[in-house]
Design a protein around this motif. Structure first.
Motif, PDB file in Angstrom:
ATOM      1  N   TYR A   1       0.857  -1.183   0.000  1.00 42.02           N
ATOM      2  CA  TYR A   1       0.000   0.000   0.000  1.00 42.02           C
ATOM      3  C   TYR A   1       0.891   1.230   0.000  1.00 42.02           C
ATOM      4  N   ILE A   2       0.736   2.036  -1.007  1.00 44.35           N
ATOM      5  CA  ILE A   2       1.522   3.262  -1.106  1.00 44.35           C
ATOM      6  C   ILE A   2       0.579   4.406  -1.439  1.00 44.35           C
ATOM      7  N   SER A   3       0.615   5.416  -0.584  1.00 42.57           N
ATOM      8  CA  SER A   3      -0.175   6.616  -0.842  1.00 42.57           C
ATOM      9  C   SER A   3       0.758   7.813  -0.752  1.00 42.57           C
ATOM     10  N   GLU A   4       0.187   8.973  -0.837  1.00 44.28           N
ATOM     11  CA  GLU A   4       0.974  10.195  -0.761  1.00 44.28           C
ATOM     12  C   GLU A   4       1.688  10.334   0.588  1.00 44.28           C
ATOM     13  N   ASN A   5       1.038   9.849   1.661  1.00 40.25           N
ATOM     14  CA  ASN A   5       1.569  10.025   3.015  1.00 40.25           C
ATOM     15  C   ASN A   5       2.061   8.748   3.678  1.00 40.25           C
ATOM     16  N   GLU A   6       1.720   7.579   3.119  1.00 36.13           N
ATOM     17  CA  GLU A   6       2.039   6.319   3.780  1.00 36.13           C
ATOM     18  C   GLU A   6       2.584   5.299   2.785  1.00 36.13           C
ATOM     19  N   LYS A   7       3.392   4.383   3.344  1.00 30.43           N
ATOM     20  CA  LYS A   7       3.954   3.325   2.518  1.00 30.43           C
ATOM     21  C   LYS A   7       4.053   2.060   3.378  1.00 30.43           C
ATOM     22  N   TYR A   8       3.296   1.022   3.008  1.00 30.80           N
ATOM     23  CA  TYR A   8       3.305  -0.240   3.739  1.00 30.80           C
ATOM     24  C   TYR A   8       3.716  -1.350   2.787  1.00 30.80           C
ATOM     25  N   GLU A   9       4.895  -1.936   3.046  1.00 31.73           N
ATOM     26  CA  GLU A   9       5.395  -2.997   2.192  1.00 31.73           C
ATOM     27  C   GLU A   9       5.510  -4.327   2.935  1.00 31.73           C
ATOM     28  N   GLU A  10       5.560  -4.279   4.251  1.00 37.27           N
ATOM     29  CA  GLU A  10       5.712  -5.478   5.064  1.00 37.27           C
ATOM     30  C   GLU A  10       4.921  -5.324   6.356  1.00 37.27           C
ATOM     31  N   ILE A  11       4.554  -6.463   6.922  1.00 38.17           N
ATOM     32  CA  ILE A  11       3.944  -6.489   8.243  1.00 38.17           C
ATOM     33  C   ILE A  11       4.883  -7.301   9.129  1.00 38.17           C
ATOM     34  N   HIS A  12       5.289  -6.735  10.251  1.00 37.88           N
ATOM     35  CA  HIS A  12       6.209  -7.399  11.178  1.00 37.88           C
ATOM     36  C   HIS A  12       5.453  -7.762  12.446  1.00 37.88           C
ATOM     37  N   PHE A  13       5.621  -8.979  12.905  1.00 38.13           N
ATOM     38  CA  PHE A  13       5.117  -9.400  14.205  1.00 38.13           C
ATOM     39  C   PHE A  13       6.334  -9.565  15.111  1.00 38.13           C
ATOM     40  N   VAL A  14       6.403  -8.734  16.122  1.00 34.72           N
ATOM     41  CA  VAL A  14       7.569  -8.673  16.998  1.00 34.72           C
ATOM     42  C   VAL A  14       7.133  -9.028  18.416  1.00 34.72           C
ATOM     43  N   THR A  15       7.960  -9.824  19.095  1.00 35.83           N
ATOM     44  CA  THR A  15       7.718 -10.094  20.508  1.00 35.83           C
ATOM     45  C   THR A  15       8.833  -9.446  21.320  1.00 35.83           C
ATOM     46  N   THR A  16       8.461  -8.954  22.483  1.00 41.27           N
ATOM     47  CA  THR A  16       9.420  -8.361  23.402  1.00 41.27           C
ATOM     48  C   THR A  16       9.315  -9.097  24.728  1.00 41.27           C
ATOM     49  N   GLN A  17      10.420  -9.646  25.169  1.00 43.24           N
ATOM     50  CA  GLN A  17      10.458 -10.351  26.443  1.00 43.24           C
ATOM     51  C   GLN A  17      11.139  -9.451  27.459  1.00 43.24           C
ATOM     52  N   LEU A  18      10.439  -9.191  28.557  1.00 45.69           N
ATOM     53  CA  LEU A  18      10.989  -8.347  29.608  1.00 45.69           C
ATOM     54  C   LEU A  18      11.811  -9.173  30.576  1.00 45.69           C
ATOM     55  N   VAL A  19      12.694  -8.524  31.286  1.00 49.02           N
ATOM     56  CA  VAL A  19      13.515  -9.185  32.286  1.00 49.02           C
ATOM     57  C   VAL A  19      12.607  -9.682  33.405  1.00 49.02           C
ATOM     58  N   ASP A  20      12.834 -10.911  33.831  1.00 44.28           N
ATOM     59  CA  ASP A  20      12.057 -11.502  34.925  1.00 44.28           C
ATOM     60  C   ASP A  20      12.824 -11.288  36.228  1.00 44.28           C
TER      61      ASP A  20
END
Length: 80
Positions: free
Chosen positions: A58-77
């Motif tokens: 998806y590319i518009s004048e204001n935005e550009k989406y080429e990939e979707i990332h699923f990220v996990t963040t593990q916090l310190v226990d």
């Protein structure tokens, strides 16, 4: 992430260095310290692109989406 039942082609499973994230955010020393002390690890779990999903970019004048990332963040226990 396994609850989503994504196709195997989307699996990426690689670590993202914490440094890469706080440098991209242009964090000051105080925020860097908080980040380093509290985040154990960051992983890119899934990467969805046009090539592996047939989802159009998806590319518009204001935005550009080429990939979707699923990220996990593990916090310190701290309970250990």
């Amino acid at each position: 992430m396994r609850y989503f039942n994504f196709p195997k082609e989307w699996i990426n499973s690689r670590n993202i260095p914490k440094e890469a994230l706080y440098k991209a955010l242009d964090a000051d020393e105080k925020l860097k310290k908080i980040f380093i002390e509290n985040v154990d690890r960051i992983r890119l779990e899934y990467l969805i692109t046009n090539k592996n999903s047939n989802i159009e970019n998806y590319i518009s004048e204001n935005e550009k989406y080429e990939e979707i990332h699923f990220v996990t963040t593990q916090l310190v226990d701290y309970k250990k």
